[in-house]
Design a protein around this motif. Structure first.
Motif, PDB file in Angstrom:
ATOM      1  N   LYS A 413       0.849  -1.193   0.000  1.00  0.00           N
ATOM      2  CA  LYS A 413       0.000   0.000   0.000  1.00  0.00           C
ATOM      3  C   LYS A 413       0.882   1.240   0.000  1.00  0.00           C
ATOM      4  CE  LYS A 413      -3.882  -2.110   2.386  1.00  0.00           C
ATOM      5  NZ  LYS A 413      -4.655  -2.250   1.144  1.00  0.00           N
ATOM      6  N   VAL A 414       0.506   2.249  -0.810  1.00  0.00           N
ATOM      7  CA  VAL A 414       1.218   3.529  -0.804  1.00  0.00           C
ATOM      8  C   VAL A 414       0.195   4.663  -0.850  1.00  0.00           C
ATOM      9  CG1 VAL A 414       3.293   2.631  -1.921  1.00  0.00           C
ATOM     10  CG2 VAL A 414       1.480   3.633  -3.323  1.00  0.00           C
ATOM     11  N   VAL A 415       0.557   5.758  -0.211  1.00  0.00           N
ATOM     12  CA  VAL A 415      -0.227   6.993  -0.307  1.00  0.00           C
ATOM     13  C   VAL A 415       0.610   7.989  -1.094  1.00  0.00           C
ATOM     14  CG1 VAL A 415      -1.439   8.817   0.934  1.00  0.00           C
ATOM     15  CG2 VAL A 415      -1.224   6.553   1.950  1.00  0.00           C
ATOM     16  N   ILE A 416       0.063   8.506  -2.178  1.00  0.00           N
ATOM     17  CA  ILE A 416       0.765   9.474  -3.018  1.00  0.00           C
ATOM     18  C   ILE A 416       0.139  10.850  -2.811  1.00  0.00           C
ATOM     19  CG2 ILE A 416       1.407  10.117  -5.378  1.00  0.00           C
ATOM     20  CD1 ILE A 416       1.084   7.143  -6.133  1.00  0.00           C
ATOM     21  N   ASP A 438      -7.385  -1.340 -11.242  1.00  0.00           N
ATOM     22  CA  ASP A 438      -8.405  -1.384 -10.187  1.00  0.00           C
ATOM     23  C   ASP A 438      -7.805  -1.217  -8.798  1.00  0.00           C
ATOM     24  OD1 ASP A 438     -10.382  -1.821 -12.083  1.00  0.00           O
ATOM     25  OD2 ASP A 438      -9.980  -3.989 -12.106  1.00  0.00           O
ATOM     26  N   GLU A 439      -6.550  -0.799  -8.732  1.00  0.00           N
ATOM     27  CA  GLU A 439      -5.874  -0.720  -7.434  1.00  0.00           C
ATOM     28  C   GLU A 439      -5.680   0.715  -6.985  1.00  0.00           C
ATOM     29  OE1 GLU A 439      -2.482  -2.754  -8.819  1.00  0.00           O
ATOM     30  OE2 GLU A 439      -3.138  -4.724  -8.153  1.00  0.00           O
ATOM     31  N   ILE A 440      -6.276   1.660  -7.718  1.00  0.00           N
ATOM     32  CA  ILE A 440      -6.062   3.081  -7.428  1.00  0.00           C
ATOM     33  C   ILE A 440      -7.340   3.720  -6.890  1.00  0.00           C
ATOM     34  CG2 ILE A 440      -5.220   5.256  -8.371  1.00  0.00           C
ATOM     35  CD1 ILE A 440      -4.324   3.607 -10.842  1.00  0.00           C
ATOM     36  N   MET A 441      -7.166   4.589  -5.899  1.00  0.00           N
ATOM     37  CA  MET A 441      -8.274   5.396  -5.387  1.00  0.00           C
ATOM     38  C   MET A 441      -7.808   6.838  -5.291  1.00  0.00           C
ATOM     39  SD  MET A 441      -9.776   3.190  -2.272  1.00  0.00           S
ATOM     40  CE  MET A 441     -10.950   4.509  -2.044  1.00  0.00           C
ATOM     41  N   ILE A 442      -8.758   7.768  -5.360  1.00  0.00           N
ATOM     42  CA  ILE A 442      -8.415   9.179  -5.177  1.00  0.00           C
ATOM     43  C   ILE A 442      -9.235   9.753  -4.027  1.00  0.00           C
ATOM     44  CG2 ILE A 442      -7.849   9.472  -7.608  1.00  0.00           C
ATOM     45  CD1 ILE A 442     -10.456  11.111  -7.874  1.00  0.00           C
ATOM     46  N   PHE A 443      -8.674  10.790  -3.413  1.00  0.00           N
ATOM     47  CA  PHE A 443      -9.390  11.487  -2.350  1.00  0.00           C
ATOM     48  C   PHE A 443      -8.917  12.935  -2.380  1.00  0.00           C
ATOM     49  CE2 PHE A 443     -10.486  12.461   2.143  1.00  0.00           C
ATOM     50  CZ  PHE A 443     -11.796  12.029   2.120  1.00  0.00           C
ATOM     51  N   PHE A 483      -9.537   1.428   1.024  1.00  0.00           N
ATOM     52  CA  PHE A 483      -8.085   1.428   0.839  1.00  0.00           C
ATOM     53  C   PHE A 483      -7.426   0.369   1.718  1.00  0.00           C
ATOM     54  CE2 PHE A 483      -3.915   3.682   1.925  1.00  0.00           C
ATOM     55  CZ  PHE A 483      -3.255   3.173   0.822  1.00  0.00           C
ATOM     56  N   LYS A 484      -7.931   0.209   2.925  1.00  0.00           N
ATOM     57  CA  LYS A 484      -7.341  -0.755   3.858  1.00  0.00           C
ATOM     58  C   LYS A 484      -7.543  -2.195   3.389  1.00  0.00           C
ATOM     59  CE  LYS A 484      -7.266  -2.034   8.755  1.00  0.00           C
ATOM     60  NZ  LYS A 484      -7.772  -1.706  10.117  1.00  0.00           N
ATOM     61  N   HIS A 485      -8.718  -2.504   2.855  1.00  0.00           N
ATOM     62  CA  HIS A 485      -9.051  -3.902   2.570  1.00  0.00           C
ATOM     63  C   HIS A 485      -9.009  -4.266   1.092  1.00  0.00           C
ATOM     64  CE1 HIS A 485     -11.069  -3.222   6.553  1.00  0.00           C
ATOM     65  NE2 HIS A 485     -10.412  -4.354   6.799  1.00  0.00           N
ATOM     66  N   GLU A 486      -9.136  -3.311   0.182  1.00  0.00           N
ATOM     67  CA  GLU A 486      -9.289  -3.658  -1.234  1.00  0.00           C
ATOM     68  C   GLU A 486      -8.225  -3.052  -2.146  1.00  0.00           C
ATOM     69  OE1 GLU A 486     -11.552  -5.780  -2.097  1.00  0.00           O
ATOM     70  OE2 GLU A 486     -12.690  -5.837  -0.220  1.00  0.00           O
ATOM     71  N   SER A 487      -7.760  -1.862  -1.847  1.00  0.00           N
ATOM     72  CA  SER A 487      -6.935  -1.119  -2.799  1.00  0.00           C
ATOM     73  C   SER A 487      -5.468  -1.107  -2.388  1.00  0.00           C
ATOM     74  CB  SER A 487      -7.459   0.312  -2.919  1.00  0.00           C
ATOM     75  OG  SER A 487      -6.726   1.030  -3.861  1.00  0.00           O
ATOM     76  N   LYS A 488      -4.608  -0.682  -3.323  1.00  0.00           N
ATOM     77  CA  LYS A 488      -3.173  -0.608  -3.045  1.00  0.00           C
ATOM     78  C   LYS A 488      -2.637   0.818  -3.061  1.00  0.00           C
ATOM     79  CE  LYS A 488      -1.525  -5.105  -4.753  1.00  0.00           C
ATOM     80  NZ  LYS A 488      -0.560  -5.748  -5.680  1.00  0.00           N
ATOM     81  N   ILE A 489      -3.258   1.682  -3.852  1.00  0.00           N
ATOM     82  CA  ILE A 489      -2.721   3.035  -4.047  1.00  0.00           C
ATOM     83  C   ILE A 489      -3.815   4.060  -3.756  1.00  0.00           C
ATOM     84  CG2 ILE A 489      -1.666   4.640  -5.682  1.00  0.00           C
ATOM     85  CD1 ILE A 489      -0.702   2.212  -7.279  1.00  0.00           C
ATOM     86  N   LEU A 490      -3.487   5.032  -2.918  1.00  0.00           N
ATOM     87  CA  LEU A 490      -4.393   6.146  -2.634  1.00  0.00           C
ATOM     88  C   LEU A 490      -3.685   7.431  -3.045  1.00  0.00           C
ATOM     89  CD1 LEU A 490      -7.024   7.240  -1.369  1.00  0.00           C
ATOM     90  CD2 LEU A 490      -5.821   7.329   0.823  1.00  0.00           C
ATOM     91  N   VAL A 491      -4.289   8.164  -3.972  1.00  0.00           N
ATOM     92  CA  VAL A 491      -3.720   9.436  -4.436  1.00  0.00           C
ATOM     93  C   VAL A 491      -4.547  10.556  -3.824  1.00  0.00           C
ATOM     94  CG1 VAL A 491      -3.007  10.792  -6.439  1.00  0.00           C
ATOM     95  CG2 VAL A 491      -3.142   8.297  -6.616  1.00  0.00           C
ATOM     96  N   VAL A 492      -3.909  11.392  -3.009  1.00  0.00           N
ATOM     97  CA  VAL A 492      -4.655  12.421  -2.271  1.00  0.00           C
ATOM     98  C   VAL A 492      -4.017  13.791  -2.438  1.00  0.00           C
ATOM     99  CG1 VAL A 492      -5.522  10.850  -0.492  1.00  0.00           C
ATOM    100  CG2 VAL A 492      -3.354  11.973  -0.146  1.00  0.00           C
ATOM    101  N   THR A 493      -4.845  14.808  -2.285  1.00  0.00           N
ATOM    102  CA  THR A 493      -4.350  16.185  -2.190  1.00  0.00           C
ATOM    103  C   THR A 493      -4.212  16.531  -0.726  1.00  0.00           C
ATOM    104  OG1 THR A 493      -6.589  17.091  -2.177  1.00  0.00           O
ATOM    105  CG2 THR A 493      -5.506  16.839  -4.327  1.00  0.00           C
TER     106      THR A 493
END
Length: 872
Positions: A413-416, A438-443, A483-493
């Motif tokens: 897991k990484v937070v960008i 399918d491993e990316i999320m944004i916030f 993000f904790k259970h399903e995803s690998k990458i979280l891209v946030v501002t």
């Protein structure tokens, strides 16, 4: 065996009494509490009777929790008008944490909703506002009877003693005489005057005046007395103080180097040339520094962000060309102001843009068109770049992170982090192109994209029936859960990351690096926080060909220790920065005025030397002002506190489980009982009374007292409880079994015992207030004497000038000034003893007023009268 009726009745009263204890807040919050936080919480509660406290724990030790517990206690005590003044960027985060962790509803107030929030039907509650708002609306907010004020990042107020600091002075006016808690990790940032400014908010009697403070502590260096003065005001815990009790993972830094492509280098130089123009019509003079800073940051982000930013500037210029005045064209400013905290100084001292006064309109339009042409070239250049070298470095960074996590056997897991929403979109597209579909999320705070809505709907179904909060909090919880259970990458501002607790992820990638160290620490703190079990990796992308970027990185890494070690920007960095915002502006100034490698190195070397100068022995002495106990004493404090918490918890649990059933069939309040097998210290006959001591209708102490036939009183709870456990009811009696005289004697004894405890508990409080008033009295008298000395010096200077002057008119003028000063001195001499008497009277009144506030008028109410006999 179940406790009998009498014990249940007493436990019902005692349980209500225990609920009034501040410690009850610890068992009514959705959070783990650490001993140092409990200590600070109790310290803060006790200090509020003397004006308040400065809670100055190092970053990451939970000052928010300490202040929230204090708010919780006030709220449960029915003192609900609480004003929380904080940086605007932290308002939502505070609101979320208060609701999630402490079940406290707080409202954010702004200009548009002021009347609805402040003057609505429900005027009680926690109100959150920014420093700028508090200063702007100080007159209106002053009309509300606030029970408590909390300041976060309170060092913003340290310069209240300076004549030109309007914001701090307005907030001082607003909050004067209101109990307050001030939160800051840096109580001293530059000089000893910082602590003077903060303490003035708590109680101006402590140091009286800046002149008195300067003479006593700066000139004389009386640090021992200063430390004693601060002991009752400041509570500070460092991370190293609690490392044996709290697990801290370390943080390590990885840099992924990259170099501009030729096209990117040309674009960078074009932007640099534009920003160094003396006149830029697209950027208003009043906002030039901050807007230039935003553009430089976005330049380091991506060519996509650059193209969008300069298109906004071009649109402004097109409108400006058609307008008659600069002030009429405000379109596009919001784009830049979104990158700036409300608490920044958005306007700068200038004389306005007077270009219109120097040239006719036709010439001005020619200048504007030239600027449009220059910006067009920048946009064309940015749009021609299809591959960003920094993007390539990002893919490498993600690959490094996942390889390291796989080796450690932990979740990938990484937070960008990025400062730009446009760059965030680019990053997502880039990652998808490289196989992370399918491993990316944004916030980013708005979260209106289709995928986020789908995740939120699924989360709502999964949590159906659970307690729900506001929609924004629920969306945040849904994102974190996914993000904790399903995803690998979280891209946030940065704006979107507020309130995110991501301690299950151990890698932070700074796609673009803010110049504000506090913002960087907040980013890393999303993962490097309490509950993180693994070492945290901070991956930074560094342009090796840009000397300025490299030198900024060196300062952040080496001077401020942001990226390595167990504690990050720890206490070692205290005082090196005036503030994150001022550091940003200092860096921008270097970027703007330097052109060559030599110039950049000279300026950054100068900045580094300034930091080193502050790390001297004298500054370490200043930091020790807040170290009040050695390790052994601190250990004993924590041991005693843990014992206190254990006993309270045990007692609360027991009384809760042994309360009187509300459906109890027993209704009479008077009983005749037999006690079997009495082997206790009182005689065979007497009375036992159960009741409560009330002050203004509030329960302040349960009553359990025994008076035997020889007029001996027993007040020891354990003894009487043990006796009642052996009780057998002989008779329920309707009328009183105790004569009025006997009952009054029992009540008086109960009140006497309570008042002895009460004054013993408050004696230290009273003595501390007396010492402050005595100190104030001495300082004020010294000020009078000092004023005499100043007048004498002025008279001597005038006499010398009179002797030296050869000009008759000048001598007449000096002679008049001398007479005026002599007259002023004579008046002061005549009034001296009167002034001294006034100071003494004022001090005595202060003491009496404080004693009056401590005075209570308790009454003893007996609920159950028991007459007992014992059976051998």
């Amino acid at each position: 065996m179940k406790d009998n009726y009498f014990i249940q009745l007493y436990n019902s009263i005692k349980y209500e009494y225990l609920k009034n204890n501040p410690l009850f807040c610890l068992y009514n919050s959705n959070i783990d509490i650490n001993p140092h936080q409990v200590e600070a919480f109790l310290f803060g509660i006790n200090s509020l009777n003397n004006g308040g406290a400065i809670l100055a724990d190092e970053v990451g030790l939970g000052k928010t929790i300490e202040a929230s517990l204090i708010m919780k206690y006030y709220y449960l005590s029915n003192r609900k008008n609480i004003l929380l003044i904080i940086p605007s960027s932290l308002r939502k985060q505070w609101q979320i944490e208060l609701e999630e962790k402490f079940k406290l509803e707080a409202k954010i107030v702004e200009g548009y909703n002021f009347d609805d929030v402040i003057k609505g039907d429900n005027n009680e509650g926690i109100i959150i506002c920014s420093y700028q708002f508090a200063a702007l609306y100080a007159e209106k907010l002053k009309n509300i009877a606030w029970d408590l004020v909390i300041f976060d990042e309170a060092h913003k107020l340290r310069n209240v003693h300076k004549s030109n600091v309007k914001l701090a002075k307005k907030i001082y006016f607003l909050t004067n005489k209101i109990p307050k808690i001030m939160l800051t990790a840096t109580p001293i940032q530059n000089t000893l005057y910082d602590i003077f400014g903060l303490v003035q908010f708590i109680d101006e009697k402590i140091f009286y005046s800046k002149k008195s403070f300067s003479k006593k502590f700066l000139n004389d260096g009386n640090y021992i007395e200063l430390k004693n003065s601060l002991k009752q005001i400041i509570k500070r815990t460092l991370r190293k103080d609690v490392k044996d009790r709290i697990h801290f993972s370390s943080r390590t830094c990885i840099t992924v180097d990259f170099a501009f492509t030729p096209k990117e280098a040309i674009l960078y130089q074009m932007i640099n040339n534009y920003l160094k123009r003396e006149i830029t019509f697209a950027i208003p003079t009043s906002n030039k520094t901050l807007m230039t800073m935003v553009i430089r940051k976005l330049t380091a982000s991506s060519s996509y962000a650059v193209a969008e930013t300069f298109q906004v500037l071009k649109n402004r210029l097109i409108l400006l060309k058609e307008s008659t005045a600069v002030s009429s064209v405000n379109e596009g400013l919001d784009y830049f102001l979104n990158f700036i905290d409300e608490d920044d100084n958005l306007t700068e001292d200038d004389n306005g843009d007077n270009t219109y006064e120097l040239f006719d309109r036709e010439k001005v339009n020619e200048f504007i068109q030239n600027e449009i042409n220059e910006i067009d070239k920048i946009i064309t250049s940015a749009e021609s770049i299809t591959t960003n070298s920094k993007g390539t470095a990002l893919i490498e960074a993600v690959d490094i992170a996942f390889r390291n996590q796989k080796k450690q056997g932990i979740d990938e897991k990484v937070v960008i982090f990025t400062e730009s929403i446009r760059t965030q979109k680019y990053i997502v597209e880039l990652l998808m192109e490289n196989g992370y579909n399918d491993e990316i999320m944004i916030f980013n705070g708005s979260n209106n994209d289709r995928r986020t809505k789908e995740i939120y709907r699924a989360w709502r179904v999964k949590n159906y029936g659970n307690t729900m909060y506001s929609r924004s909090i629920e969306i945040k919880n849904a994102i974190v859960d996914y993000f904790k259970h399903e995803s690998k990458i979280l891209v946030v501002t940065d704006a979107g990351s507020e309130g995110l607790n991501l301690q299950f992820c151990n890698t932070v990638i700074n796609y673009d690096l803010p110049w504000n160290p506090q913002k960087i620490e907040q980013r890393i703190g999303r993962c490097h926080r309490y509950g993180q079990q693994n070492d945290v990796s901070v991956i930074n992308l560094l342009n090796t060909e840009n000397v300025a970027d490299k030198r900024v990185y060196e300062i952040l890494s080496e001077k401020l220790s942001l990226f390595n070690g167990m504690f990050g920007a720890s206490d070692e960095a205290i005082g090196l920065l005036e503030s994150g915002e001022s550091f940003e502006k200092r860096v921008l100034d270097i970027y703007q005025k330097c052109s060559t490698v030599g110039e950049f190195n000279k300026e950054f070397n100068k900045l580094g030397k300034e930091f080193e100068k502050k790390r001297n022995k004298g500054f370490k002495d200043l930091k020790e002002l807040f170290t009040f106990w050695d390790d052994n004493k601190k250990s004993k404090i924590y041991t005693d506190l843990n014992n206190k918490l254990y006993k309270y918890n045990e007692c609360l649990t027991y009384t809760s489980n042994s309360k009187l059933d509300s459906n109890s069939p027993i209704k009479n309040k008077n009983y005749l009982i037999n006690i079997k097998g009495n082997d206790l210290e009182f005689f065979t006959k007497g009375y036992i009374c159960i009741g409560a001591i009330l002050n203004k209708g509030q329960l302040v102490k349960p009553v359990l007292i025994c008076k035997d036939e020889k007029n001996k009183f027993i007040v020891k709870e354990e003894t009487i409880i043990d006796t009642l456990s052996k009780a057998e009811i002989i008779q329920e009696v309707g009328e009183s079994l105790i004569s009025l005289t006997e009952l009054n004697i029992i009540k008086e004894e109960s009140l006497k015992s309570f008042m002895l405890e009460y004054y013993k508990e408050n004696n230290e409080l009273l003595n501390y207030e007396k010492s402050k008033i005595e100190n104030w009295k001495v300082l004020k008298k010294d000020y009078l004497v000092h004023y005499f000395e100043e007048i004498d010096k002025e008279i001597e200077v005038l006499k010398s000038s009179f002797r030296d002057s050869k000009d008759f008119k000048e001598k007449l003028k000096i002679s008049k000034e001398m007479k005026d000063k002599e007259s002023e001195k004579t008046t002061m001499t005549l009034n001296y003893h009167k002034d001294i008497e006034l100071i003494d009277n004022e001090a005595n009144k202060m003491v009496k007023d404080f004693e009056s506030n401590l005075q209570i008028e308790p009454v003893c109410q007996i609920i159950c009268e028991i007459r007992y006999i014992t059976e051998e």
